[in-house]
Design a protein around this motif. Structure first.
Motif, mmCIF file in Angstrom:
data_model
loop_
_atom_site.group_PDB
_atom_site.id
_atom_site.type_symbol
_atom_site.label_atom_id
_atom_site.label_comp_id
_atom_site.label_asym_id
_atom_site.label_seq_id
_atom_site.Cartn_x
_atom_site.Cartn_y
_atom_site.Cartn_z
ATOM 1 N N GLN A 298 0.846 -1.195 0.000
ATOM 2 C CA GLN A 298 0.000 0.000 0.000
ATOM 3 C C GLN A 298 0.877 1.238 0.000
ATOM 4 O OE1 GLN A 298 -3.614 0.240 2.557
ATOM 5 N NE2 GLN A 298 -2.565 1.965 3.506
ATOM 6 N N CYS A 299 0.578 2.192 -0.867
ATOM 7 C CA CYS A 299 1.301 3.467 -0.906
ATOM 8 C C CYS A 299 0.390 4.585 -0.417
ATOM 9 C CB CYS A 299 1.754 3.790 -2.327
ATOM 10 S SG CYS A 299 3.424 3.219 -2.691
ATOM 11 N N THR A 300 0.967 5.506 0.350
ATOM 12 C CA THR A 300 0.196 6.616 0.900
ATOM 13 C C THR A 300 1.034 7.894 0.833
ATOM 14 O OG1 THR A 300 -0.888 5.117 2.458
ATOM 15 C CG2 THR A 300 -1.056 7.476 2.921
ATOM 16 N N LYS A 301 0.404 8.978 0.373
ATOM 17 C CA LYS A 301 1.034 10.303 0.431
ATOM 18 C C LYS A 301 0.259 11.139 1.440
ATOM 19 C CE LYS A 301 2.620 14.290 -2.213
ATOM 20 N NZ LYS A 301 2.130 15.274 -1.221
ATOM 21 N N TYR B 57 4.996 7.156 1.468
ATOM 22 C CA TYR B 57 5.578 5.923 1.984
ATOM 23 C C TYR B 57 4.800 4.709 1.464
ATOM 24 C CZ TYR B 57 1.851 6.793 5.420
ATOM 25 O OH TYR B 57 0.647 7.068 6.020
ATOM 26 N N MET B 58 5.493 3.590 1.454
ATOM 27 C CA MET B 58 4.894 2.332 1.014
ATOM 28 C C MET B 58 5.058 1.285 2.102
ATOM 29 S SD MET B 58 5.599 0.075 -2.459
ATOM 30 C CE MET B 58 7.355 -0.156 -2.185
ATOM 31 N N MET C 21 0.720 4.656 -7.417
ATOM 32 C CA MET C 21 0.175 3.594 -6.565
ATOM 33 C C MET C 21 -0.745 4.178 -5.497
ATOM 34 S SD MET C 21 3.471 1.089 -6.100
ATOM 35 C CE MET C 21 2.613 0.016 -4.969
ATOM 36 N N HIS C 22 -0.368 5.318 -4.933
ATOM 37 C CA HIS C 22 -1.214 6.003 -3.953
ATOM 38 C C HIS C 22 -2.558 6.372 -4.574
ATOM 39 C CE1 HIS C 22 -2.736 9.097 -1.272
ATOM 40 N NE2 HIS C 22 -2.592 10.002 -2.235
ATOM 41 N N ARG C 23 -2.534 6.932 -5.766
ATOM 42 C CA ARG C 23 -3.788 7.301 -6.431
ATOM 43 C C ARG C 23 -4.661 6.092 -6.721
ATOM 44 N NH1 ARG C 23 -2.875 11.064 -11.530
ATOM 45 N NH2 ARG C 23 -4.990 10.260 -11.817
ATOM 46 N N ASP D 160 -10.399 1.690 -9.463
ATOM 47 C CA ASP D 160 -10.542 0.305 -9.914
ATOM 48 C C ASP D 160 -10.580 0.301 -11.436
ATOM 49 O OD1 ASP D 160 -10.842 -2.406 -9.867
ATOM 50 O OD2 ASP D 160 -13.018 -2.363 -9.519
ATOM 51 N N TYR D 161 -9.614 -0.342 -12.053
ATOM 52 C CA TYR D 161 -9.552 -0.343 -13.502
ATOM 53 C C TYR D 161 -8.818 -1.594 -13.960
ATOM 54 C CZ TYR D 161 -5.075 1.753 -12.161
ATOM 55 O OH TYR D 161 -3.879 2.018 -11.557
ATOM 56 N N TYR D 162 -9.023 -1.928 -15.232
ATOM 57 C CA TYR D 162 -8.373 -3.116 -15.795
ATOM 58 C C TYR D 162 -6.849 -2.977 -15.721
ATOM 59 C CZ TYR D 162 -6.509 -6.477 -19.076
ATOM 60 O OH TYR D 162 -5.771 -7.486 -19.633
ATOM 61 N N GLY D 163 -6.210 -4.028 -15.243
ATOM 62 C CA GLY D 163 -4.759 -4.055 -15.208
ATOM 63 C C GLY D 163 -4.135 -3.353 -14.005
ATOM 64 N N LYS D 164 -4.944 -2.880 -13.054
ATOM 65 C CA LYS D 164 -4.412 -2.139 -11.908
ATOM 66 C C LYS D 164 -3.361 -2.946 -11.149
ATOM 67 C CE LYS D 164 -5.984 -0.602 -7.332
ATOM 68 N NZ LYS D 164 -7.171 -0.245 -6.506
ATOM 69 N N GLU D 165 -3.637 -4.217 -10.885
ATOM 70 C CA GLU D 165 -2.704 -5.035 -10.104
ATOM 71 C C GLU D 165 -1.370 -5.212 -10.832
ATOM 72 O OE1 GLU D 165 -0.983 -7.594 -7.235
ATOM 73 O OE2 GLU D 165 -2.476 -5.999 -7.205
ATOM 74 N N MET D 166 -1.431 -5.479 -12.137
ATOM 75 C CA MET D 166 -0.193 -5.683 -12.886
ATOM 76 C C MET D 166 0.598 -4.380 -13.021
ATOM 77 S SD MET D 166 -0.053 -8.821 -13.210
ATOM 78 C CE MET D 166 1.430 -8.912 -14.206
ATOM 79 N N LEU D 167 -0.104 -3.260 -13.204
ATOM 80 C CA LEU D 167 0.586 -1.970 -13.263
ATOM 81 C C LEU D 167 1.260 -1.663 -11.928
ATOM 82 C CD1 LEU D 167 -1.949 0.173 -15.303
ATOM 83 C CD2 LEU D 167 0.372 -0.435 -15.999
ATOM 84 N N ASN D 168 0.560 -1.948 -10.830
ATOM 85 C CA ASN D 168 1.164 -1.706 -9.519
ATOM 86 C C ASN D 168 2.365 -2.622 -9.281
ATOM 87 O OD1 ASN D 168 -0.335 0.477 -8.668
ATOM 88 N ND2 ASN D 168 -1.848 -0.739 -7.562
ATOM 89 N N ARG D 169 2.289 -3.841 -9.750
ATOM 90 C CA ARG D 169 3.446 -4.734 -9.624
ATOM 91 C C ARG D 169 4.637 -4.184 -10.417
ATOM 92 N NH1 ARG D 169 3.587 -9.584 -7.329
ATOM 93 N NH2 ARG D 169 5.083 -10.430 -8.841
ATOM 94 N N SER D 170 4.358 -3.610 -11.585
ATOM 95 C CA SER D 170 5.460 -3.024 -12.370
ATOM 96 C C SER D 170 6.038 -1.815 -11.644
ATOM 97 C CB SER D 170 4.978 -2.634 -13.771
ATOM 98 O OG SER D 170 4.136 -1.496 -13.742
ATOM 99 N N ARG D 171 5.176 -1.078 -10.926
ATOM 100 C CA ARG D 171 5.656 0.086 -10.169
ATOM 101 C C ARG D 171 6.492 -0.357 -8.975
ATOM 102 N NH1 ARG D 171 -0.415 2.194 -11.001
ATOM 103 N NH2 ARG D 171 -0.106 3.168 -13.037
ATOM 104 N N ILE D 172 6.061 -1.407 -8.294
ATOM 105 C CA ILE D 172 6.850 -1.940 -7.175
ATOM 106 C C ILE D 172 8.221 -2.379 -7.674
ATOM 107 C CG2 ILE D 172 7.060 -3.855 -5.522
ATOM 108 C CD1 ILE D 172 3.970 -3.771 -5.290
ATOM 109 N N LEU D 173 8.250 -3.056 -8.802
ATOM 110 C CA LEU D 173 9.518 -3.519 -9.371
ATOM 111 C C LEU D 173 10.435 -2.332 -9.677
ATOM 112 C CD1 LEU D 173 11.147 -5.965 -10.334
ATOM 113 C CD2 LEU D 173 10.033 -5.721 -12.568
ATOM 114 N N GLU D 174 9.871 -1.264 -10.250
ATOM 115 C CA GLU D 174 10.676 -0.075 -10.559
ATOM 116 C C GLU D 174 11.163 0.592 -9.273
ATOM 117 O OE1 GLU D 174 10.533 3.904 -13.366
ATOM 118 O OE2 GLU D 174 8.627 3.061 -12.674
#
Length: 292
Positions: free
Chosen positions: A19-22, A90-91, A141-143, A148-162
């Motif tokens: 979880q990311c929070t600003k 923070y995450m 990720m915070h936003r 809720d949208y298609y591909g949200k989980e995979m996009l967030n995983r790519s962000r975590i990886l980056e």
């Protein structure tokens, strides 16, 4: 994103969770010393604060990242004017989530674990472009928390990886010894002593005698530096280590002796007060999720 396999309100290390929070405050909020059952990746953006982590106190500035491991006591403390704005992002992320990115010899956990072994929690992102990439990925990720949208989980995983790949890059670049604040060096020594001897019988008199200091002076200095009493810090350290040991499979009826409690009832009351659940419930959740 939560894939929590037990009924507790909060995730533990064996859950898949991130979880990311600003957060922005127009003044410094009242924050207490605490621990998490997961990593906290903290980016300071603005304000005037220092961070107390285990036995070190860090002055922090924009460009700094703090990687706070599970079961590690930490607290943000203000410097100077409490009415200054305070901004951070923070995450929270668990071991299980980070481990899910393992492939071949590549691991997001390996550089972090190396830093933990060296008791390093504070790093500087010296490349402004890398800092901006990490911030943007965390902000997206915070936003997404309320979207809720298609591909949200995979996009967030790519962000975590980056995020974690860039942070690991700077951990490896920044592993030289770092300067810490020493408003009073005796407090740093006392923290280190407690962290090494928490499993033994520790009283205020014992610690004061060990360092040849008046116990009233020690009490005052410790509270000024950490905003905690010695007794509360020792309790937090023992409970955080008990939680770590229970996630490794040690039964509550045995763990209390390993972390410095003389009897189970005292351990039970302290655990219940700090964690809002019994040691048995925590251990049950940890063992259930570990075997899923």
């Amino acid at each position: 994103m939560r894939y929590i396999l037990h009924e507790s309100e909060h995730p533990i290390s064996t859950d898949y969770f991130y979880q990311c929070t600003k957060t922005t405050n127009d003044h410094f909020p009242k924050l207490f010393a605490h621990t998490h059952d997961f990593y906290e990746i903290y980016f300071f953006l603005s304000g005037s604060v220092k961070l107390f982590v285990e036995d070190k106190i860090y002055m922090i500035k924009k460009g700094d990242v703090l990687v706070i491991p599970p079961y590690t006591i930490h607290q943000l403390l203000p410097i100077g004017d409490l009415n200054m704005p305070y901004d951070r992002i923070y995450m929270y992320i668990t071991d299980a989530c980070l481990a899910s990115f393992q492939f071949n010899e590549h691991s997001l956990l390996q550089p972090i674990e190396m830093a933990i072994k060296a008791k390093r929690y504070h790093f500087t992102i010296s490349d402004s472009a890398d800092f901006e990439r990490i911030f943007q990925a965390m902000y997206l990720m915070h936003r997404s928390n309320k979207e809720d949208y298609y591909g949200k989980e995979m996009l967030n995983r790519s962000r975590i990886l980056e995020i974690m790949t860039l942070i690991n890059k700077h951990i490896l670049l920044d592993m030289a010894p770092r300067k810490t604040t020493h408003a009073n060096p005796i407090v740093d020594q006392v923290l280190a002593f407690i962290n090494e001897h928490y499993m033994e019988s520790l009283t205020l008199d014992d610690i004061a005698n060990h360092f040849y200091i008046n116990k009233f002076t020690l009490t005052k200095l410790f509270k000024e530096q950490t905003a905690l009493t010695l007794h509360n810090y020792i309790l937090m350290k023992r409970i955080s280590m008990a939680k770590q040991k229970m996630t490794e499979g040690i039964h509550p009826s045995a763990v209390y002796l390993d972390v410095g409690f003389n009897d189970y009832s005292t351990f039970y009351r302290a655990f219940q007060k700090l964690e809002k659940m019994s040691p048995k419930d925590f251990a049950t959740f940890a063992m259930q999720t570990d075997h899923e």
